[in-house]
Scaffold this active site. Sequence first.
Site, PDB file in Angstrom:
ATOM      1  N   HIS A 147      41.894 -37.097   7.864  1.00  0.00           N
ATOM      2  CA  HIS A 147      41.648 -35.733   7.388  1.00  0.00           C
ATOM      3  C   HIS A 147      41.173 -35.741   5.937  1.00  0.00           C
ATOM      4  CE1 HIS A 147      42.285 -31.416   6.795  1.00  0.00           C
ATOM      5  NE2 HIS A 147      42.981 -31.717   5.709  1.00  0.00           N
ATOM      6  N   HIS A 190      37.893 -33.871   3.500  1.00  0.00           N
ATOM      7  CA  HIS A 190      37.904 -33.383   2.116  1.00  0.00           C
ATOM      8  C   HIS A 190      36.964 -34.127   1.172  1.00  0.00           C
ATOM      9  CE1 HIS A 190      40.998 -30.299   2.164  1.00  0.00           C
ATOM     10  NE2 HIS A 190      41.790 -31.084   2.888  1.00  0.00           N
ATOM     11  N   GLU A 203      39.926 -25.524   3.570  1.00  0.00           N
ATOM     12  CA  GLU A 203      40.391 -26.107   4.829  1.00  0.00           C
ATOM     13  C   GLU A 203      39.569 -25.656   6.036  1.00  0.00           C
ATOM     14  OE1 GLU A 203      42.331 -28.443   5.626  1.00  0.00           O
ATOM     15  OE2 GLU A 203      43.441 -28.819   3.773  1.00  0.00           O
ATOM     16  N   SER A 254      37.264 -32.632  10.117  1.00  0.00           N
ATOM     17  CA  SER A 254      38.081 -33.763  10.574  1.00  0.00           C
ATOM     18  C   SER A 254      38.647 -33.523  11.970  1.00  0.00           C
ATOM     19  CB  SER A 254      39.234 -34.011   9.593  1.00  0.00           C
ATOM     20  OG  SER A 254      40.066 -32.864   9.488  1.00  0.00           O
TER      21      SER A 254
END
Length: 460
Positions: free
Chosen positions: A288, A293, A333, A352
Amino acid sequence: MSELEEKMKATYGSSKSAIKTGDEDAMPFPYMSDETHSGTSVLFTLKDRPGALAQILKVFEDKGINLQSIKSRPSHSNDYDWEFTLDVSLGSDNPILKETLKLLEESKFCPMIRVLGDTNIPWFPRKIQDLDKLSQITLACGEELTADHPGFNDEEYRRRRQEITEMSKSNRFGSAIPRVEYTDVEVETWGKVYRSLKNLYSTHACRAHNRVFPLLEQFCGYSENNIPQLQDVSAFLQQATGWRLKPVTGLLTPRDFLNGLAFRVFHSTQYIRHHSVPFYTPEPDVCHELLGHAPLFADPDFAELSQEIGLASLGASDEEIEKLATLYWFTVEFGVCRENGAMKAYGAGLLSSFGELEYCVTDKPAHREFNPFVTCTTEYPITKYQPVYFVAESFEDASRALREYAASLKRPFSVRYNALTMTVEVLDSPEAIAKQMKRLQRDLGNLANALEKINAREEA
């Protein structure tokens, strides 16, 4: 549960936020009021012994000092067990407060006691080194797994998680991030996720992500057969936008996590999801962090957007932190943007997740215009695909809207991040603002001079 925990729970009750102390029970993290008071914040430390906290509070009571709030954190120091921040009603120059603090110092009740500052400017990290302490206190995950976690009954996986989190605990600002020698099973899990997502990026990810991702493959070791090291990715980001990664053992409190963004620091895990379900994880993991990110933090406009949320969180009330965390959720997010009329994903939770990356750009969910004043109060699920996404026309537009939202917060001050010193400057007086104006005048002078030279060259 320790005597200190029992005393705090009996006095202040429970709180929605709790920090893991290693026991089954968690220490409450109370915040008695969202109002800003005129007074002083005092930091003191205690050994975990019977009656310790009661003795300290009795001293303040005997002096007639009104306590406005008290916050607590378990300590990782060998010299003491707990840290407390106490907000009192008296100013730091008040003789009664000075006498009380002197009495406590002489009594040896506290291994350490000091004044943090006036409470009308609540304590928050002022320099990047302050994040070292925040990153040691986690809410959950890390080496502690819940019963519904895929790896809960896998003793080898639990041991491995603990090994990696122990490495993260040792990291401090200025030191290299510990390198993890990932096992063949871990690399195989990474590879499955990597291949499935990379096949979708060209059609579903935003332009900035697709621009940066090949650079990460070229310079940071991104490939289906290798899990990149946080140190290498962090060094790449620092050169690109000044962002950096900091290893963390698990989930931080929303306040601590958002505060880190103000310094262009992203707290990242290093462990990986359980191999039995490679396309599912109940908490952030290295897939993730590095696939979702990291790529966007190398984009200047997205880097600014993320930092705006962090700056707004400094000194914010608990209610404001909750709203800022919601804004983070729907942007960093699970953000979606519009490029050439098409929906593209830029949120890490989408980039992700193979399934939700496909889903988010279809007609199944609702797509609404990003408006921080509306988005901040929107409820969202955390265990299923989002029913609604907020669409940004560009990262610049989203950053501008976030600045307008931040200006509406009830803080009695503004803040500015000084990238040269990696410190936060509080703009709470005419003198502080005048100092910033001088810097701005110098910058405008340089820009004007550069423009004159360009015009002169074109005329020639």
